[in-house]
Motif scaffolding. Structure first.
Motif, PDB file in Angstrom:
ATOM      1  N   ILE A  83     -44.969  48.935  -6.526  1.00 34.79           N
ATOM      2  CA  ILE A  83     -43.515  49.273  -6.406  1.00 34.79           C
ATOM      3  C   ILE A  83     -43.801  50.687  -5.461  1.00 34.79           C
ATOM      4  CG2 ILE A  83     -41.402  50.356  -7.422  1.00 34.79           C
ATOM      5  CD1 ILE A  83     -42.074  48.050  -9.455  1.00 34.79           C
ATOM      6  N   ALA A  84     -44.493  51.531  -6.052  1.00 36.46           N
ATOM      7  CA  ALA A  84     -44.787  52.982  -5.504  1.00 36.46           C
ATOM      8  C   ALA A  84     -45.335  53.002  -3.884  1.00 36.46           C
ATOM      9  CB  ALA A  84     -45.742  53.639  -6.105  1.00 36.46           C
ATOM     10  N   GLY A  85     -46.168  51.814  -3.657  1.00 37.02           N
ATOM     11  CA  GLY A  85     -46.447  51.610  -2.254  1.00 37.02           C
ATOM     12  C   GLY A  85     -45.401  50.990  -1.420  1.00 37.02           C
ATOM     13  N   LEU A  86     -44.664  50.074  -1.909  1.00 27.14           N
ATOM     14  CA  LEU A  86     -43.286  49.733  -1.176  1.00 27.14           C
ATOM     15  C   LEU A  86     -42.406  50.815  -0.869  1.00 27.14           C
ATOM     16  CD1 LEU A  86     -41.584  47.100  -0.304  1.00 27.14           C
ATOM     17  CD2 LEU A  86     -40.615  47.261  -2.531  1.00 27.14           C
ATOM     18  N   VAL A  87     -42.147  51.802  -1.780  1.00 24.87           N
ATOM     19  CA  VAL A  87     -41.210  52.778  -1.703  1.00 24.87           C
ATOM     20  C   VAL A  87     -41.743  53.557  -0.468  1.00 24.87           C
ATOM     21  CG1 VAL A  87     -40.358  54.789  -2.552  1.00 24.87           C
ATOM     22  CG2 VAL A  87     -40.337  52.840  -3.729  1.00 24.87           C
ATOM     23  N   LEU A  88     -43.130  53.884  -0.463  1.00 20.57           N
ATOM     24  CA  LEU A  88     -43.663  54.737   0.547  1.00 20.57           C
ATOM     25  C   LEU A  88     -43.632  54.160   1.854  1.00 20.57           C
ATOM     26  CD1 LEU A  88     -46.843  55.998  -1.472  1.00 20.57           C
ATOM     27  CD2 LEU A  88     -44.919  57.416  -0.336  1.00 20.57           C
ATOM     28  N   SER A  89     -43.762  52.794   1.838  1.00 17.95           N
ATOM     29  CA  SER A  89     -43.907  52.049   3.202  1.00 17.95           C
ATOM     30  C   SER A  89     -42.387  52.233   3.608  1.00 17.95           C
ATOM     31  CB  SER A  89     -44.008  50.646   3.059  1.00 17.95           C
ATOM     32  OG  SER A  89     -45.325  50.611   2.589  1.00 17.95           O
ATOM     33  N   ILE A  90     -41.200  52.172   2.914  1.00 16.58           N
ATOM     34  CA  ILE A  90     -39.901  52.310   3.427  1.00 16.58           C
ATOM     35  C   ILE A  90     -39.682  53.719   3.675  1.00 16.58           C
ATOM     36  CG2 ILE A  90     -37.530  52.376   2.411  1.00 16.58           C
ATOM     37  CD1 ILE A  90     -38.138  50.086   0.659  1.00 16.58           C
ATOM     38  N   LEU A  91     -40.061  54.426   3.105  1.00 15.68           N
ATOM     39  CA  LEU A  91     -39.933  56.160   3.320  1.00 15.68           C
ATOM     40  C   LEU A  91     -40.898  56.448   4.826  1.00 15.68           C
ATOM     41  CD1 LEU A  91     -40.472  57.889   0.091  1.00 15.68           C
ATOM     42  CD2 LEU A  91     -38.322  57.612   1.394  1.00 15.68           C
ATOM     43  N   ALA A  92     -41.749  55.626   4.922  1.00 18.91           N
ATOM     44  CA  ALA A  92     -42.539  55.968   6.571  1.00 18.91           C
ATOM     45  C   ALA A  92     -41.800  55.442   7.506  1.00 18.91           C
ATOM     46  CB  ALA A  92     -44.066  55.173   6.383  1.00 18.91           C
ATOM     47  N   LEU A  93     -41.000  54.347   7.455  1.00 19.80           N
ATOM     48  CA  LEU A  93     -40.314  53.709   8.805  1.00 19.80           C
ATOM     49  C   LEU A  93     -39.685  54.911   9.813  1.00 19.80           C
ATOM     50  CD1 LEU A  93     -38.877  50.426   7.670  1.00 19.80           C
ATOM     51  CD2 LEU A  93     -40.602  50.815   9.025  1.00 19.80           C
ATOM     52  N   PRO A  94     -39.044  55.757   9.174  1.00 19.88           N
ATOM     53  CA  PRO A  94     -38.014  56.618  10.348  1.00 19.88           C
ATOM     54  C   PRO A  94     -39.303  57.602  10.783  1.00 19.88           C
ATOM     55  CG  PRO A  94     -37.011  56.660   8.153  1.00 19.88           C
ATOM     56  CD  PRO A  94     -38.293  56.019   7.899  1.00 19.88           C
TER      57      PRO A  94
END
Length: 145
Positions: A83-94
């Motif tokens: 879940i933490a990795g998923l959140v970080l991937s989402i945060l990385a997009l912009p």
């Protein structure tokens, strides 16, 4: 250059100058150009699976402890790290779309978490692929300001 991320300075030589090979320049440029789009598409395609994983995974969490405390805790830790990795991937997009250092840093942390998750899961293939992707991330680091 901005403040280095945790372990970035220590790991950088092993994935750049001391790396077993360098990715070709054309491949790196293509990666930087298309990786944000690929990440976005994969996150959208994975959304139903992620929701299913969160729902069923949470419901089955108590049952994992039937295999012993170590199995239950291992499953719980792997789920939290995922879940933490998923959140970080989402945060990385912009940051990835705008080629900002913050996007690279979030991707770097997501990849470190992915490798740790593979270690907890005893996934040799996951560890090897994670290290290969981390090497690619380090070799494109200069593209992100």
């Amino acid at each position: 250059m901005a403040q280095p991320a945790v372990l970035e300075a220590e790991l950088a030589p092993y994935f750049t100058t001391k790396a077993p090979f360098q990715f070709p320049i054309n491949f790196r440029e293509g990666f930087v150009k298309f990786w944000p789009i690929v990440t976005l598409v994969l996150l959208i395609l994975a959304a139903p699976g992620i929701l299913l994983f969160l729902g069923i995974g949470t419901a089955l969490m108590p049952a994992t402890f039937m295999g012993g405390a170590s199995v239950g805790f291992g499953y719980t830790i792997a789920m939290i790290l995922s879940i933490a990795g998923l959140v970080l991937s989402i945060l990385a997009l912009p940051g990835l779309f705008n080629r900002k250092r913050s996007g690279w840093v979030y991707s770097y942390y997501a990849q470190l978490i992915s490798i740790v998750t593979s270690i907890f899961s005893f996934s040799i293939l996951g560890i090897l692929l994670g290290l290969l992707f981390l090497m690619l991330l380090f070799q494109v680091r200069d593209y992100y300001n």
